[in-house]
Design an enzyme around this catalytic site. Structure first.
Site, PDB file in Angstrom:
ATOM      1  CD  GLU A 267      -2.334   1.262   2.864  1.00 19.50           C
ATOM      2  OE1 GLU A 267      -3.410   1.859   3.003  1.00 19.50           O
ATOM      3  OE2 GLU A 267      -1.731   0.698   3.810  1.00 19.50           O
ATOM      4  CE  LYS A 327      -7.548   0.602   4.439  1.00 20.16           C
ATOM      5  NZ  LYS A 327      -6.541   1.483   5.084  1.00 20.16           N
ATOM      6  CB  CYS A 378      -3.700  -1.093   5.614  1.00 16.87           C
ATOM      7  SG  CYS A 378      -2.809  -0.443   7.065  1.00 16.87           S
TER       8      CYS A 378
END
Length: 516
Positions: A267, A327, A378
């Site tokens: 990321e 995401k 994440c």
């Protein structure tokens, strides 16, 4: 005056015990990671919330939750800001306060350890998804990766392990407060049975079959400077990942390492839109051309003047940019600002988030060089739905693209890596993790760390992993419990209220008969 047995002193002792129990629970997670304190902590919670009114239960739960969560996420203070840390700790502690109020009612039921375990699990489920996108950090199931309880993740999921550990803790509390020897024996029998059930999967770990073996590479390019600000030199971050990938290509040509099927970047390996920024696009093309296999790039992509997307983009050496994962769980006040107009300028470093990040909705795995890869970016790794959806639809390998740079000097890095290991066990898949400057790694389906990097270093991991098709029972059982435990908790509170109402009614009737 108040003596040792006065209500004030007893309440003070309960509050002290609740605070110590909450602090004890924080020791189950990194950096201490001693998960065996979980049943002890929850047993104390069960004892102190027994025999109190709902409002007292709320205060006790609030003290417990504050002591736990403020310690557990103390990494947020130096990285995001003390105000954000205090606000989030307070919000999460309120859930434990509500649980304490519910516990005061649930204790009226004969089988209260079971019902209270359901209520605990329901609380974890709700706070993991609400308000906004929720905060799943601190679920009991995330703490067990290095214990005999870990194999149970593949059978009942993170949610199921939380339920079992809560049941162990509250059954232990029942043993302590049992009003009779017989009642204590029944509670002890239940405690032994649930403890054995939780450890039983260690004797027969669940394993998915293999559909083949591939070599993958995870690039950790490092962040220039102190390493805790990805935006200070974002072009240098991208160049670091390009350089590391080109060096990997040279090692492959020299025969020093096996050629990877694909390469994973983290990321924020580019913090600007590679489709609109010519220089960044050229950098990625240079890396892809050198390694000559698909590269999964972590990129911030423009979505208008006010919004951005955080994406994993499959960049093919022939066809260019293709399949994308966005995401799904941007961090409130970290990647987007709820109530932006009202709160702008009031909290910490919110002015550093000029555009709000939008949530992705993809439910299918990425196609990376013919491999179905379930991607997570994440904090996505801590949420249930995104990975489960991709695995149900054919994902055979997990990839985690993360940027822990903002937290690089804190315990958040190891906490997230432990969560990732728990997901490997729960899903029965290999996991490849690429981080900007730590910790990157490759994790086996049993949670074992095959390889990992050090923080604040440039490194490339090249490892052989198995592709594992199929779905473990844990994903489906966990999803069912996430729906069922809130219903069970609601029913328990309702039954507890009815029991209390009947008890008060009988008491009034008895008093009236004595008077007459």
């Amino acid at each position: 005056m108040s003596g040792p047995g006065s209500p004030i002193v007893r309440l003070a002792l309960r509050l002290l015990a609740a605070g110590l129990a909450g602090y004890l629970l924080a020791l189950a997670y990194e950096p201490v990671a001693f998960a065996y304190v979980i049943p002890v902590s929850l047993a104390v919670f069960g004892v102190v919330t027994r025999g109190v009114r709902m409002r007292t239960g709320f205060v006790l739960g609030l003290v417990f939750g504050t002591a736990f969560y403020a310690v557990h996420i103390r990494w947020m203070a130096p990285s995001i800001g003390s105000d954000a840390w205090a606000a989030l700790s307070g919000i999460e502690a309120a859930f434990y306060g509500l649980l304490g109020a519910a516990a005061a009612v649930i204790h009226r039921l004969r089988a209260w350890p079971f019902w209270l375990a359901c209520a605990w699990t329901a609380m974890e489920t709700v706070r993991s998804t609400w308000p906004f996108s929720g905060m799943p950090w601190g679920r009991l199931g995330f703490a067990v990766v290095d214990t005999p309880w870990a194999p149970a993740l593949a059978y009942v999921g993170v949610t199921g392990v939380s339920l079992l550990l809560a049941a162990i803790g509250f059954l232990a509390a029942r043993v302590v407060v049992s009003p009779s020897r017989m009642d204590g024996r029944w509670a002890a029998t239940g405690l032994i049975a649930v403890t054995a059930l939780t450890a039983l999967p260690a004797m027969a770990p669940w394993s998915l079959g293999s559909s083949g073996e591939i070599t993958v590479a995870a690039v950790q390019g490092d962040v220039p400077g102190p390493g805790n600000d990805i935006l200070a030199d974002y072009r240098g971050v991208t160049q670091n990942h390009v350089d590391a990938t080109i060096e990997l290509a040279a090692r492959v040509r020299a025969g020093d390492v096996a050629p990877p099927r694909f390469v994973l970047w983290p990321e924020n390996s580019t913090a600007v839109d590679p489709f609109n920024d010519y220089s960044t696009g050229e950098q990625i093309e240079a890396a892809v051309s050198a390694i000559d296999v698909p590269l999964v790039v972590g990129a911030i992509v423009d979505a208008g003047e006010e919004h951005v997307l955080n994406q994993g983009i499959v960049w093919d050496p022939v066809t260019g940019a293709g399949d994308r994962y966005t995401k799904q769980n941007p961090v409130p006040y970290g990647e987007y600002i709820p109530f932006r107009k009202q709160l702008s300028g009031l909290f910490g470093r919110l002015d550093r988030i000029p555009r709000d990040m939008l949530s992705g909705t993809r439910r299918t795995p990425l196609d990376v060089a013919g491999v179905p890869v379930a991607d997570a970016i994440c904090f996505d790794i801590a949420y249930d739905a995104g990975l489960a959806d991709q695995i149900e639809r054919g994902g055979e390998l997990l990839a985690v693209q993360t940027s822990n740079a903002s937290f690089i000097f804190t315990d958040q890095v190891e906490q997230q890596f432990a969560i990732t290991r728990a997901r490997a066990i729960e899903t029965g898949k290999y996991v490849v993790v690429a981080s900007t400057n730590g910790v990157s790694g490759v994790i086996a389906p049993d949670g074992a760390v095959v390889a990992r990097t050090e923080r604040r270093t440039q490194d490339v991991l090249v490892e052989s992993v198995e592709l594992r098709p199929g779905v473990t029972p844990g994903l489906r059982v966990g999803a069912a419990l996430a729906l069922g435990t809130p219903l069970a908790a609601g029913l328990a509170v309702l039954l507890g209220l009815v029991v209390g109402w009947r008890a008060r009614r009988l008491s009034r009737r008895s008093t009236a008969e004595e008077v007459s």
